[in-house]
Design an enzyme around this catalytic site. Structure first.
Site, PDB file in Angstrom:
ATOM      1  N   CYS A   7      22.065  -8.246 -22.579  1.00 17.85           N
ATOM      2  CA  CYS A   7      23.080  -7.479 -23.291  1.00 17.85           C
ATOM      3  C   CYS A   7      22.737  -5.987 -23.187  1.00 17.85           C
ATOM      4  CB  CYS A   7      23.114  -7.919 -24.749  1.00 17.85           C
ATOM      5  SG  CYS A   7      24.253  -6.961 -25.763  1.00 17.85           S
ATOM      6  N   CYS A  62      21.892  -4.715 -26.961  1.00 16.16           N
ATOM      7  CA  CYS A  62      20.717  -5.133 -27.728  1.00 16.16           C
ATOM      8  C   CYS A  62      19.617  -5.776 -26.896  1.00 16.16           C
ATOM      9  CB  CYS A  62      21.144  -6.098 -28.836  1.00 16.16           C
ATOM     10  SG  CYS A  62      21.577  -7.736 -28.226  1.00 16.16           S
ATOM     11  N   CYS A 112      28.235 -11.381 -27.787  1.00 11.20           N
ATOM     12  CA  CYS A 112      26.782 -11.454 -27.973  1.00 11.20           C
ATOM     13  C   CYS A 112      26.510 -11.821 -29.430  1.00 11.20           C
ATOM     14  CB  CYS A 112      26.136 -10.116 -27.635  1.00 11.20           C
ATOM     15  SG  CYS A 112      24.368 -10.083 -28.015  1.00 11.20           S
ATOM     16  N   CYS A 162      24.244  -8.998 -31.483  1.00  4.47           N
ATOM     17  CA  CYS A 162      24.751  -7.687 -31.900  1.00  4.47           C
ATOM     18  C   CYS A 162      26.258  -7.643 -32.038  1.00  4.47           C
ATOM     19  CB  CYS A 162      24.281  -6.604 -30.938  1.00  4.47           C
ATOM     20  SG  CYS A 162      25.099  -6.659 -29.336  1.00  4.47           S
ATOM     21  N   CYS A 178      33.659 -14.607 -17.344  1.00  7.98           N
ATOM     22  CA  CYS A 178      34.122 -13.387 -16.699  1.00  7.98           C
ATOM     23  C   CYS A 178      33.658 -12.207 -17.567  1.00  7.98           C
ATOM     24  CB  CYS A 178      35.648 -13.462 -16.617  1.00  7.98           C
ATOM     25  SG  CYS A 178      36.413 -12.094 -15.786  1.00  7.98           S
TER      26      CYS A 178
HETATM   27 ZN   LIG Z   1      23.870  -7.833 -27.819  1.00  4.23          ZN
END
Ligand SMILES: [Zn+2]
Length: 126
Positions: free
Chosen positions: A38, A41, A87, A90, A111
């Site tokens: 990510c 984060c 995610c 976060c 995607c």
């Molecule tokens: Zn994240």
């Protein structure tokens, strides 16, 4: 990371559910081995082993590296029924998942916006 430190484009996509223009992403044609984390984060999201060329213009993955690190949410915005990929750590919007992925890999296509990803390349000399 504080939101005010986010890159404006990352903020637009991750926080305001934007989408990067097709065929513009930095990881679209990336074939290095590693872990896509990510960009906000650092959580482990997708392994390069599941990345494939979907021809859609966005990096595509057949499955998440760890299903515990993502949340799937129903998204009925823009007149379409889609499933949003978020995610879990976060809350960053990452992209959407569709059912037109490679059948031999389970049929899913995650995607994902390149902007939301940070590739941590594996140090392999092979
Ligand atoms: Zn994240």
């Amino acid at each position: 990371m504080n939101d005010d430190k986010l890159d404006p484009e990352l903020y637009r996509i991750a926080r305001e559910k934007g989408t990067e223009p097709a065929f513009s992403g930095k990881y679209l044609n990336e074939h290095s081995k590693g872990m896509y984390r990510c960009a906000v984060c650092g959580a482990e999201l997708f392994s390069s082993d599941t990345k494939f060329d979907s021809g859609t213009g966005w990096p595509s993955f057949s499955e998440p590296a760890n299903t515990k690190n993502i949340i799937l949410k129903k998204d009925n915005s823009e007149g379409m029924e889609r499933t949003e990929v978020v995610c879990k750590n976060c809350g960053a919007h990452l992209g959407h998942v569709f059912d037109d992925g490679p059948k031999e890999k389970g049929g899913k296509r995650y995607c994902i916006n390149s902007t939301c990803l940070q590739l941590e390349k594996t140090n392999e000399t092979t």
